[in-house]
Write a protein that holds these residues in place. Structure first.
Motif, short mmCIF file in Angstrom:
data_model
loop_
_atom_site.label_atom_id
_atom_site.label_comp_id
_atom_site.label_asym_id
_atom_site.label_seq_id
_atom_site.Cartn_x
_atom_site.Cartn_y
_atom_site.Cartn_z
N TYR A 149 0.85 -1.19 0.00
CA TYR A 149 0.00 0.00 0.00
C TYR A 149 0.89 1.24 0.00
O TYR A 149 1.79 1.37 0.83
N VAL A 150 0.65 2.14 -0.95
CA VAL A 150 1.46 3.36 -1.07
C VAL A 150 0.74 4.50 -0.35
O VAL A 150 -0.33 4.94 -0.78
N GLU A 151 1.33 4.95 0.73
CA GLU A 151 0.74 6.06 1.49
C GLU A 151 0.88 7.36 0.71
O GLU A 151 1.88 7.58 0.03
N GLY A 152 -0.14 8.22 0.82
CA GLY A 152 -0.07 9.51 0.18
C GLY A 152 -1.46 10.04 -0.15
O GLY A 152 -2.48 9.53 0.33
N GLU A 153 -1.49 11.06 -0.97
CA GLU A 153 -2.72 11.78 -1.32
C GLU A 153 -3.07 11.48 -2.78
O GLU A 153 -2.23 11.55 -3.67
N VAL A 154 -4.34 11.13 -3.01
CA VAL A 154 -4.83 10.81 -4.35
C VAL A 154 -6.01 11.70 -4.66
O VAL A 154 -6.86 11.96 -3.80
N ALA A 155 -6.09 12.18 -5.91
CA ALA A 155 -7.18 13.07 -6.31
C ALA A 155 -8.40 12.25 -6.71
O ALA A 155 -8.57 11.88 -7.87
N GLY A 156 -9.23 11.94 -5.73
CA GLY A 156 -10.45 11.21 -6.02
C GLY A 156 -11.56 12.14 -6.48
O GLY A 156 -11.32 13.27 -6.92
N ARG A 157 -12.79 11.66 -6.39
CA ARG A 157 -13.94 12.46 -6.77
C ARG A 157 -14.77 12.76 -5.53
O ARG A 157 -15.06 11.85 -4.76
N PRO A 158 -15.20 14.01 -5.32
CA PRO A 158 -14.92 15.19 -6.17
C PRO A 158 -13.44 15.56 -6.12
O PRO A 158 -12.76 15.29 -5.13
N ARG A 159 -12.97 16.19 -7.20
CA ARG A 159 -11.57 16.55 -7.29
C ARG A 159 -11.20 17.58 -6.23
O ARG A 159 -11.99 18.47 -5.91
N PRO A 160 -9.97 17.49 -5.71
CA PRO A 160 -9.52 18.48 -4.73
C PRO A 160 -9.25 19.82 -5.40
O PRO A 160 -9.12 19.92 -6.63
N GLY A 161 -9.13 20.86 -4.60
CA GLY A 161 -8.92 22.20 -5.14
C GLY A 161 -7.62 22.36 -5.89
O GLY A 161 -7.50 23.27 -6.73
N TRP A 162 -6.65 21.50 -5.64
CA TRP A 162 -5.34 21.63 -6.28
C TRP A 162 -5.24 20.90 -7.61
O TRP A 162 -4.17 20.85 -8.23
N ILE A 163 -6.32 20.35 -8.12
CA ILE A 163 -6.25 19.43 -9.25
C ILE A 163 -5.56 20.04 -10.47
O ILE A 163 -4.88 19.33 -11.22
N ALA A 164 -5.69 21.35 -10.69
CA ALA A 164 -5.10 21.98 -11.88
C ALA A 164 -3.75 22.64 -11.60
O ALA A 164 -3.21 23.32 -12.48
N ASP A 165 -3.21 22.43 -10.40
CA ASP A 165 -1.95 23.07 -10.05
C ASP A 165 -0.84 22.66 -11.02
O ASP A 165 -0.60 21.47 -11.23
N GLU A 166 -0.18 23.63 -11.61
CA GLU A 166 0.83 23.33 -12.64
C GLU A 166 2.05 22.62 -12.09
O GLU A 166 2.63 21.75 -12.75
N ASP A 167 2.47 22.97 -10.89
CA ASP A 167 3.64 22.30 -10.31
C ASP A 167 3.36 20.82 -10.10
O ASP A 167 4.22 19.96 -10.34
N ARG A 168 2.16 20.50 -9.65
CA ARG A 168 1.80 19.09 -9.47
C ARG A 168 1.76 18.38 -10.83
O ARG A 168 2.24 17.25 -10.97
N MET A 169 1.18 19.05 -11.82
CA MET A 169 1.11 18.47 -13.16
C MET A 169 2.51 18.17 -13.70
O MET A 169 2.77 17.09 -14.26
N ILE A 170 3.40 19.13 -13.54
CA ILE A 170 4.79 18.94 -13.99
C ILE A 170 5.43 17.76 -13.27
O ILE A 170 6.15 16.95 -13.87
#
Length: 265
Positions: free
Chosen positions: A64-85
């Motif tokens: 099991y990999v611990e961490g944060e996953v963007a489920g539904r509804p999407r979190p507010g950071w979903i379009a963050d460019e740094d995360r995308m990069i």
């Protein structure tokens, strides 16, 4: 130990967490997934679960990999460019790590309708091919690991990039996107993804033609899987995924030149 259901995916059912492990039923490419995960462990790539064996119920046992996953509804950071990069950088690291695994012979044919047109896109590695927000684990605001390798298959790097951009640029009509993704400068985001991945110039030049061809194939494949497999595929089709793919095709064709210009400028 107690089994905790893991929800949020589109197709695979029966996923549970048991302690520090995930148990999942075997998928259509079960042997390939096992071999890829074992290879990634052998080359010390940390951005994927570890394959730990098969439990008494015949399920894959993964770390099991611990961490944060963007489920539904999407979190507010979903379009963050740094995360995308950071997602693009993680995918590059994965592709580099898996390249030495090669393309195994004798793989089962993908479940798709016969007669699909050849895209003249020879495979280079076993790509992840399902880089949805649900399948990327973040730590401290950066993409840390890819999970859910059920759709892994031999692909080109360009095809891996199409899948990445599909979900994270993302590609498609605003009306079909999560509200957090609407109104974004998609050509610019595609360029940022390509730069973070260090995509070659020839692949940048052909990327949109490939995206359009793959999207057309996706409509036929989704319909075929709905008719032959049912389950989650039937649910997605009933919810209008076919119409969404058709609208995406129109969007891709009308935005292809702008995205290509951004990619190669």
């Amino acid at each position: 130990m107690k089994e905790i259901p893991l929800t949020g995916g589109d197709v695979t059912e029966g996923l549970v967490r048991v302690g520090d492990t995930v148990r999942r039923p075997p998928g259509e490419r079960d042997e390939l997934v096992r071999a890829v995960l074992l290879h990634l462990e052998s080359v010390r790539f940390d951005g994927a679960p570890r394959f730990l064996g098969v439990d008494s119920a015949g399920r894959q046992t993964l770390s099991y990999v611990e961490g944060e996953v963007a489920g539904r509804p999407r979190p507010g950071w979903i379009a963050d460019e740094d995360r995308m990069i950071s997602v693009a950088q993680l995918v590059r690291a994965y592709d580099d790590a898996v390249e030495g695994f090669g393309i195994p012979a004798g793989l089962p044919a993908p479940i798709e309708p016969p007669g699909l047109p050849d895209l003249a896109d020879p495979p280079e590695l076993v790509g992840h091919q399902d880089i949805t927000p649900e399948n990327v684990v973040f730590r401290d605001g950066r993409a840390y690991a890819l999970i859910d390798f059920d759709l892994a298959r031999p692909v080109s790097r360009a095809r891996e990039m199409v899948n990445l951009m599909l979900w994270w640029a993302p590609l498609g009509d605003d009306a079909d996107l999560d509200p957090g993704f609407r109104g974004l400068d998609r050509p610019r985001r595609c360029r940022l993804i390509a730069d973070a991945y260090d995509l070659s110039l020839p692949d940048r030049q052909r990327l949109m033609e490939l995206a359009i061809g793959l999207n057309e194939r996706a409509w036929h494949t989704m319909k075929y899987r709905t008719e032959t497999l049912g389950g989650g595929w039937q649910r997605m089709w009933s919810e209008g995924v076919g119409e969404k793919i058709t609208r995406r095709q129109d969007w891709l064709e009308s935005h292809a030149d702008a995205i290509t210009t951004a990619l190669i400028a």
